[in-house]
Design a protein around this motif. Sequence first.
Motif, PDB file in Angstrom:
ATOM      1  N   ASP A 297       6.558  -7.535   1.362  1.00 36.11           N
ATOM      2  CA  ASP A 297       5.104  -7.416   1.467  1.00 36.11           C
ATOM      3  C   ASP A 297       4.562  -7.183   0.053  1.00 36.11           C
ATOM      4  O   ASP A 297       4.745  -6.095  -0.525  1.00 36.11           O
ATOM      5  N   ILE A 298       3.893  -8.175  -0.505  1.00 36.32           N
ATOM      6  CA  ILE A 298       3.438  -8.092  -1.886  1.00 36.32           C
ATOM      7  C   ILE A 298       2.354  -7.050  -2.056  1.00 36.32           C
ATOM      8  O   ILE A 298       2.383  -6.247  -2.992  1.00 36.32           O
ATOM      9  N   ASP A 299       1.385  -7.005  -1.176  1.00 35.65           N
ATOM     10  CA  ASP A 299       0.274  -6.059  -1.321  1.00 35.65           C
ATOM     11  C   ASP A 299       0.750  -4.612  -1.251  1.00 35.65           C
ATOM     12  O   ASP A 299       0.298  -3.763  -2.035  1.00 35.65           O
ATOM     13  N   GLU A 300       1.645  -4.313  -0.319  1.00 32.54           N
ATOM     14  CA  GLU A 300       2.161  -2.950  -0.216  1.00 32.54           C
ATOM     15  C   GLU A 300       2.961  -2.576  -1.460  1.00 32.54           C
ATOM     16  O   GLU A 300       2.876  -1.447  -1.965  1.00 32.54           O
ATOM     17  N   THR A 301       3.739  -3.531  -1.963  1.00 33.24           N
ATOM     18  CA  THR A 301       4.529  -3.258  -3.166  1.00 33.24           C
ATOM     19  C   THR A 301       3.629  -3.040  -4.372  1.00 33.24           C
ATOM     20  O   THR A 301       3.889  -2.156  -5.208  1.00 33.24           O
ATOM     21  N   VAL A 302       2.559  -3.819  -4.479  1.00 29.01           N
ATOM     22  CA  VAL A 302       1.609  -3.651  -5.586  1.00 29.01           C
ATOM     23  C   VAL A 302       0.986  -2.258  -5.549  1.00 29.01           C
ATOM     24  O   VAL A 302       0.840  -1.595  -6.593  1.00 29.01           O
ATOM     25  N   TYR A 303       0.660  -1.799  -4.375  1.00 29.05           N
ATOM     26  CA  TYR A 303       0.067  -0.456  -4.256  1.00 29.05           C
ATOM     27  C   TYR A 303       1.052   0.609  -4.726  1.00 29.05           C
ATOM     28  O   TYR A 303       0.678   1.535  -5.458  1.00 29.05           O
ATOM     29  N   SER A 304       2.316   0.490  -4.342  1.00 30.22           N
ATOM     30  CA  SER A 304       3.316   1.477  -4.764  1.00 30.22           C
ATOM     31  C   SER A 304       3.519   1.438  -6.275  1.00 30.22           C
ATOM     32  O   SER A 304       3.672   2.490  -6.919  1.00 30.22           O
ATOM     33  N   ILE A 305       3.517   0.244  -6.851  1.00 28.14           N
ATOM     34  CA  ILE A 305       3.674   0.121  -8.304  1.00 28.14           C
ATOM     35  C   ILE A 305       2.501   0.785  -9.021  1.00 28.14           C
ATOM     36  O   ILE A 305       2.684   1.523 -10.007  1.00 28.14           O
ATOM     37  N   GLN A 306       1.298   0.555  -8.542  1.00 24.55           N
ATOM     38  CA  GLN A 306       0.121   1.146  -9.177  1.00 24.55           C
ATOM     39  C   GLN A 306       0.148   2.664  -9.105  1.00 24.55           C
ATOM     40  O   GLN A 306      -0.241   3.343 -10.063  1.00 24.55           O
ATOM     41  N   GLN A 307       0.619   3.213  -7.986  1.00 24.66           N
ATOM     42  CA  GLN A 307       0.695   4.663  -7.859  1.00 24.66           C
ATOM     43  C   GLN A 307       1.732   5.247  -8.817  1.00 24.66           C
ATOM     44  O   GLN A 307       1.491   6.273  -9.460  1.00 24.66           O
ATOM     45  N   ALA A 308       2.884   4.579  -8.940  1.00 18.21           N
ATOM     46  CA  ALA A 308       3.916   5.062  -9.863  1.00 18.21           C
ATOM     47  C   ALA A 308       3.456   4.961 -11.312  1.00 18.21           C
ATOM     48  O   ALA A 308       3.702   5.862 -12.128  1.00 18.21           O
ATOM     49  N   ILE A 309       2.763   3.880 -11.648  1.00 22.73           N
ATOM     50  CA  ILE A 309       2.235   3.715 -13.009  1.00 22.73           C
ATOM     51  C   ILE A 309       1.194   4.783 -13.314  1.00 22.73           C
ATOM     52  O   ILE A 309       1.169   5.356 -14.425  1.00 22.73           O
ATOM     53  N   ALA A 310       0.336   5.085 -12.350  1.00 21.44           N
ATOM     54  CA  ALA A 310      -0.693   6.103 -12.572  1.00 21.44           C
ATOM     55  C   ALA A 310      -0.060   7.477 -12.829  1.00 21.44           C
ATOM     56  O   ALA A 310      -0.530   8.240 -13.688  1.00 21.44           O
ATOM     57  N   GLN A 311       1.014   7.796 -12.099  1.00 19.69           N
ATOM     58  CA  GLN A 311       1.703   9.069 -12.341  1.00 19.69           C
ATOM     59  C   GLN A 311       2.266   9.134 -13.757  1.00 19.69           C
ATOM     60  O   GLN A 311       2.122  10.144 -14.461  1.00 19.69           O
TER      61      GLN A 311
END
Length: 513
Positions: free
Chosen positions: A49-63
Amino acid sequence: MRNQEIFVSLDIGTTSIKVVVAEYINGQVNIIGVGNEKSRGLSRGVIVDIDETVYSIQQAIAQAERKANVKINEVVVGLPSNKLTIESCHGMIAVASETREISERDVDNVISAAKVRSVPPEREIIAILPEEFIVDGFNGIRDPRGMIGVRLELFATLISGPKTIIHNIKRCVEKAGLAISEMVIQPQAIAQVALTPDEREFGTVIIDMGGGQTSASIIYDNQLKYSFVDQEGGDFVTKDISIILNTSLDSAERIKREFGYAVPSQTSDEEYFPVETVGKKEPVRVDERYLSEIIEARLVQIFETIHEDLEQVDALDLPGGFVLTGGAASLPGVLELAQQLFGPKVRLYIPDQMGMRNPVFTTSMGMIEYVAGLDDVHRIAQGTFRTVLPQEPLSRPMPSRPSVSQQRPSTMRTEYVAEESYDSQVEVAKPASRVGSMFDRFKEKAKSTADRFDSRGDHSAEASYMDRSFNEDQYEDSMYYEDTDEVAHNQSSEPVGNDVTSKVRSFFSTFFD
């Protein structure tokens, strides 16, 4: 090797997505920020699921950005070893420089020549790893730049993988607003930090126990030689606990981390812990040995599958032995259980950097060490060499033909030809030194053609041959021009008859004057 730079690694795992920001100064890695977010949109190491993976990547990058106080724009991304194809390749070119000194452009050209091979449409070339260069028959050269030679050869290892996996990873990173500075195969990254130089040289097996899959990779002669992936990992242990104890996945994961042990003989059947089961109000008491037996059954199955595959390639007795790492390897008792199946030459690797002392961060740290330690030749091979290489002209452009009004009767264009220099990238005027020799050769051919008109009567065939010869030489050097006015005048004023020989001689004499 870079002296000072900031690297950001992005490890897209089945269980979690890790982002590590590191400052690399004179060979030392200083961790300045870490982001760890639970994965969404992945299954068994593959993005579903690309959209779900993108959301997780953005959250990890923000941290990671908040902790490191830096803005992250580029990342080093790890590629899983699923269905990798590792094969040897060879390339050979002629050195392009007039001085015969091998430059970065020559190295890039021979690497491109080695990549020219048939690849199935569903696969894509991931990386090419140079092994040795050969300059005019002298082999064993690691970096040929600056040497003098005529022929440059390259023997390398070509790694290709499924285009779907590569495209999905690139797509997710791009949609997250990031650029990919480098793509590194995960076993190569792990080998950079988990193995010593001797272990990488003489041969070692790396067993990376992730959440969705477990991979076994052979590192030999400082390169990845073989990789096998078992689609079972730490998440399967959690699922077994959830199913057998009839509890939720979150509860099963907590139980595994708090009470789990991989060797039942080292646990007690008199130590109990509560388990919240589905359909019951009161927790159920479960002893530690029973939980350990559940964990052992799944791990033994994983290790046996890897053992069978490595036995087929005769990789059970490598000098370096086995190195365990990955998030699932942090479970107590895993090392002892692996030693029971693979022998005593098994050790566990845990990163020693402050705040990173968990096997789950091995891949992230390995990617930083791998990219920071790349030499110029390998960066040229990966297409990330920062030096601006001179653009070699593909071919000499054909001069534009002047209009009829600009042409002068009975003249040949003998000006200097502007050519793009390979070294300086500026236009320099070079005298057309070979125009004279081409002129004489063309004149002799025209003369022999005219002589045949005297001895043969088939004038139409000879005239066709003459025209063809003229056109071949004319376009061969791209600097001869017909006198169109003269030709038009001759064709219109005089009919072609028995005195065609005199007309031909008249034309060529006028042309060469």
